[in-house]
Design an enzyme around this catalytic site. Structure first.
Site, PDB file in Angstrom:
ATOM      1  CG  PHE A 328      -1.630  -1.393   0.923  1.00 51.08           C
ATOM      2  CD1 PHE A 328      -3.063  -0.677   0.513  1.00 51.08           C
ATOM      3  CD2 PHE A 328      -1.667  -2.892   1.713  1.00 51.08           C
ATOM      4  CE1 PHE A 328      -4.420  -1.683   0.895  1.00 51.08           C
ATOM      5  CE2 PHE A 328      -2.823  -3.329   1.584  1.00 51.08           C
ATOM      6  CZ  PHE A 328      -3.838  -3.419   1.175  1.00 51.08           C
ATOM      7  CG  ASP A 329       3.280   1.356  -3.267  1.00 47.32           C
ATOM      8  OD1 ASP A 329       4.019   1.001  -2.804  1.00 47.32           O
ATOM      9  OD2 ASP A 329       4.045   1.519  -4.830  1.00 47.32           O
ATOM     10  N   GLY A 331       0.225   4.692   1.814  1.00 49.40           N
ATOM     11  CA  GLY A 331      -0.113   4.299   3.545  1.00 49.40           C
ATOM     12  C   GLY A 331       0.860   3.848   4.269  1.00 49.40           C
ATOM     13  N   GLY A 334       4.314   6.476   2.038  1.00 47.75           N
ATOM     14  CA  GLY A 334       4.012   7.559   1.963  1.00 47.75           C
ATOM     15  C   GLY A 334       4.202   8.006   0.581  1.00 47.75           C
ATOM     16  CE1 TYR A 416       6.717  -2.492 -10.419  1.00 49.76           C
ATOM     17  CE2 TYR A 416       5.321  -0.993 -12.314  1.00 49.76           C
ATOM     18  CZ  TYR A 416       6.056  -1.869 -12.100  1.00 49.76           C
ATOM     19  OH  TYR A 416       5.504  -2.696 -12.690  1.00 49.76           O
ATOM     20  CG  ASP A 417      10.541   5.440 -10.888  1.00 50.50           C
ATOM     21  OD1 ASP A 417      10.900   4.507 -10.785  1.00 50.50           O
ATOM     22  OD2 ASP A 417      11.413   6.688 -10.912  1.00 50.50           O
ATOM     23  CG  ASP A 621     -19.874  18.496   0.443  1.00 53.24           C
ATOM     24  OD1 ASP A 621     -19.769  17.999  -0.610  1.00 53.24           O
ATOM     25  OD2 ASP A 621     -19.117  18.885   1.533  1.00 53.24           O
ATOM     26  CB  ILE A 622     -21.627  13.314  -2.375  1.00 50.89           C
ATOM     27  CG1 ILE A 622     -21.937  13.769  -3.896  1.00 50.89           C
ATOM     28  CG2 ILE A 622     -23.219  13.121  -2.136  1.00 50.89           C
ATOM     29  CD1 ILE A 622     -22.857  13.412  -4.844  1.00 50.89           C
TER      30      ILE A 622
HETATM   31 CU   LIG Z   1       3.666  -3.132 -12.204  1.00 50.07          CU
END
Ligand SMILES: [Cu+2]
Ligand SMILES: *[C@@H]1O[C@H](CO)[C@@H](O)[C@H](O)[C@H]1NC(C)=O
Ligand SMILES: *[C@@H]1O[C@H](CO)[C@@H](O)[C@H](O)[C@H]1NC(C)=O
Ligand SMILES: *[C@@H]1O[C@H](CO)[C@@H](O)[C@H](O)[C@H]1NC(C)=O
Ligand SMILES: *[C@@H]1O[C@H](CO)[C@@H](O)[C@H](O)[C@H]1NC(C)=O
Length: 680
Positions: A328-329, A331, A334, A416-417, A621-622
């Site tokens: 989870f990149d 959380g 960061g 990964y970028d 407000d959604i």
């Molecule tokens: Cu990939």
């Protein structure tokens, strides 16, 4: 051949007093960091230092800063400020939200930056841990290199310890009842080529307790050949001939200077006005985007706030070495903390302007990230066109070229970028682009050719001894659209086939569009691509002169659906991917679709849980949440480094304007180069 460089510089100097002549080596002009002028301006260097002082006053020792960010003002307060003519900041509180770990206790501290007081200090006792600091990861990756059994393992494989580089991986959650803050560490061979991720030393399992900062589990399970360094090099100055294909350069000039204005972090351009912020967790945040309506002679609100709420990347190899790789990149690592400096003239065109960002380190000190994002005008597309060939003896051709404004950042999480674009168009469209590059995560195997593969490898052989493992990338955007105000509804228009049964037409079928306003959260959970429908956020209280509700349509990215079982642990944590579209009533604390504490989270605080309340979303407000997913089956071209893989989606005005909003927008002026000798 094109212009000589000297000729080009000369031309630039003549034509553009606004632009510095740019060569790939010269740094682009920096946008100065100015004191805050806007309630959403990111924390300044001085403010980060102040926060550190305030926290350390109370907790002088053993305090690690895991998150330091602006606590955005209450929405009502902010909107009132935004619509007031004098924009006085005096009455707007300036608060910081801080997550620190003190002696293994997680504290959430709210600080008033004006009074320098701690307003609240709560201890998080639930599951999950905060975003990792860069510093603790930097320490963890050095541990194996001093660890006897690992040194043995390296020797046993005939490798050189001085060539070993390690990296950290989050451990996930697989039903354990007790969790400690821990990281997996895996190591790679560096050698002459710098491409570490494609040269894993497989078969070694290392678990680090990051509070104690020591290795607590070590297993050397099997010896696999380390993929060779040959042909993994990606640095330009290390490539050997033959080179090619040859690409020709282009000179972009803006003789009138850039068309945008940046004041602090507020940007105005063409008919758009918005604010750019960054956050160590979310990366770039776009706020208060509004459009000037030429017909109505006023500015109209479109987006209150938009940002990446989470990025979930589950790998699909169930073996002991790989099963836990479900990252989870945002959380865990960061998304903003992982932003990297952009390179002038490569990451952004020569006419881009750059902005810096201040992040923080584990000790709470500010750290400068230069050229954290760039802003530039993009040319070369068509806005609209028509060639009229139907009128005898006359041809009408009208083409308007498109110019858009792009805010770009690059987030590099390990291998990964992610190239993240916000593109604003004069037509009122907002296009959100995601492009991936970087290295595949490689599993080392004793296989040199596909013919040798006897069992499932959970990936593709992309080079000798190298399996590019299957995985997904799921980005979820938080898009708090406020179309002409907060009270909005979500309308789903289904396209339905109608059968002709009464002989009234020579046709047997046709389709109609049936619009319905969805009333609650569960009705708004949508899997795209199952049946044809149009999705729009509308303001039911505002209509066009001919009676359509004003709105913005979501033109989604190609839909990807999760393939894991819903009760599989990674999928419980990443349950926000169960649908491609969600709509929730605005709630200031529902920011992170994977939960506030994502490292080893148990899925108790996700978008999928919040929406169980099935709250009313009509004329409220959604917030629109959109999941952009990519299933990645690697290919040989992704090796040794992957060419950009792009996807995008669009938020497009739909009955928002009375007509084509760029009807009266002239194409930009065409500039001719000053008399240059003709060359070819
Ligand atoms: Cu990939
Ligand atoms: C290991 O690497 C170091 C530094 O690159 C080098 O000096 C040394 O000769 C290498 N040793 C072997 C056995 O290759
Ligand atoms: C179109 O041009 C042709 C040749 O010049 C002429 O004979 C014809 O009358 C024109 N048609 C119209 C509709 O003007
Ligand atoms: C939710 O809304 C849908 C229509 O949008 C409706 O059919 C359904 O009954 C609603 N559910 C509840 C529990 O109100
Ligand atoms: C807002 O969200 C939080 C976290 O999901 C929740 O505890 C709270 O009840 C929500 N408030 C409302 C009014 O739904």
């Amino acid at each position: 051949m094109a212009f000589s460089i000297r000729m080009l510089l000369l031309a630039l100097a003549i034509l553009s007093p606004h632009l510095q002549a740019a060569s790939s080596a010269s740094p682009a002009p920096l946008h100065p960091i100015v004191p805050t002028q806007h309630p959403l301006d990111p924390l300044t260097k001085q403010e980060i230092t102040l926060i550190r002082t305030v926290v350390l006053n109370k907790y002088p020792s053993g305090t690690a800063f895991h998150y330091v960010g602006l606590d955005d003002p209450d929405k009502t307060t902010l909107l009132k400020w935004a619509s007031s003519p004098n924009k006085n900041l005096v009455h707007i509180p300036r608060l910081a939200f801080v997550i620190v770990i003190i002696k293994s206790q997680i504290h959430e501290i709210l600080i008033n930056l004006k009074t320098r007081q701690i307003l609240s200090d709560n201890v998080h006792t639930g599951n999950g841990f905060p975003t990792l600091t860069v510093d603790e990861q930097s320490e963890a990756i050095l541990l194996p290199l001093k660890y006897g059994p690992f040194i043995e393992s390296v020797k046993k494989r005939g490798l050189n310890l001085s060539d070993v580089v390690c990296s950290t991986f989050t451990v996930g959650w697989y039903g354990e009842t007790k969790s400690i803050r821990a990281l997996r560490v895996e190591c790679f061979m560096m050698g002459e080529a710098a491409n570490i991720y494609v040269r894993p030393i497989n078969g070694i399992l290392i678990l680090v307790d990051i509070d104690k900062m020591q290795i607590i589990q070590y297993q050397d399970r099997s010896v696999e050949p380390v993929p060779k360094a040959e042909n993994t090099e990606y640095r330009a100055d290390h490539q050997k001939p033959p080179f090619g294909p040859k690409l020709h350069g282009i000179a972009t000039i803006q003789p009138e200077g850039p068309g945008f204005k940046i004041q602090g972090h507020s940007v105005s351009w063409a008919n758009w006005k918005f604010h750019v912020e960054y956050d160590v967790r979310a990366g770039v945040v776009i706020s208060l985007a509004s459009l000037y309506d030429l017909d109505k002679h006023k500015s109209r609100r479109v987006l209150y706030r938009g940002y990446i709420s989470e990025l979930f990347v589950p790998y699909q190899d169930p073996s002991d070495e790989w099963y836990y790789k479900t990252f989870f990149d945002a959380g865990e690592f960061g998304f903003g903390q992982s932003m990297v400096s952009l390179e002038a003239n490569r990451d952004c065109p020569p006419h881009a302007q750059f902005m810096d960002a201040y992040l923080h380190d584990r000790d709470g000190n500010p750290s400068l990230l230069q050229n954290a994002f760039c802003i530039f005008e993009k040319h070369g597309e068509i806005s609209w066109r028509h060639t009229e060939t139907g009128i005898p003896n006359q041809t009408i051709r009208e083409v308007r070229s498109d110019v858009s404004l792009v805010v770009r950042s690059v987030v590099t999480v390990g291998n990964y970028d992610n190239v993240m674009d916000w593109e604003f168009k004069p037509s009122g469209s907002l296009k959100l682009g995601i492009a991936l590059s970087g290295m595949l995560e490689i599993k080392a195997v004793d296989i040199k050719h596909n013919d040798e593969i006897k069992e499932e490898q959970h990936g593709i052989l992309v080079s000798e001894n190298s399996i590019g493992v299957y995985h997904d990338h799921y980005y979820i955007y938080h898009l708090d659209l406020d179309i002409d105000g907060e009270e909005n509804s979500f309308v789903k228009t289904d396209l339905k086939t109608v059968k002709v049964t009464d002989g009234s037409s020579k046709r047997k079928s046709y389709w109609i569009a049936e619009a319905q306003t969805l009333k609650n959260e569960s009705a708004a959970m949508i899997r795209l691509g199952v049946s044809p429908s149009e999705l729009a956020i509308v303001n039911p209280n505002k209509k066009t002169s001919i009676g359509n509700e004003v709105g913005y349509r979501l033109i989604p990215a190609m839909p990807a659906h999760p393939l894991l079982f819903e009760d599989d642990y990674p999928q419980i944590r990443g349950a926000f991917t169960n649908y491609n579209v969600w709509v929730t009533p605005y709630n200031r604390s529902e920011k992170w679709a994977g939960g506030r504490y994502v490292d080893q989270s148990r899925g108790e605080d996700t978008l999928a849980v919040w929406t169980k309340k099935n709250r009313n979303i009509e004329n409220k407000d959604i917030v629109l949440w959109h999941v952009v997913g990519i299933h990645h089956v690697p290919a040989q071209e992704d090796f040794p480094i992957m060419p950009l893989l792009s996807t995008s989606f669009e938020l497009r005005p739909t009955n928002f304007f009375e007509r084509n909003a760029v009807l009266k927008t002239p194409s930009p002026k065409t500039w001719k180069w000053p008399a240059c000798p003709k060359q070819n």
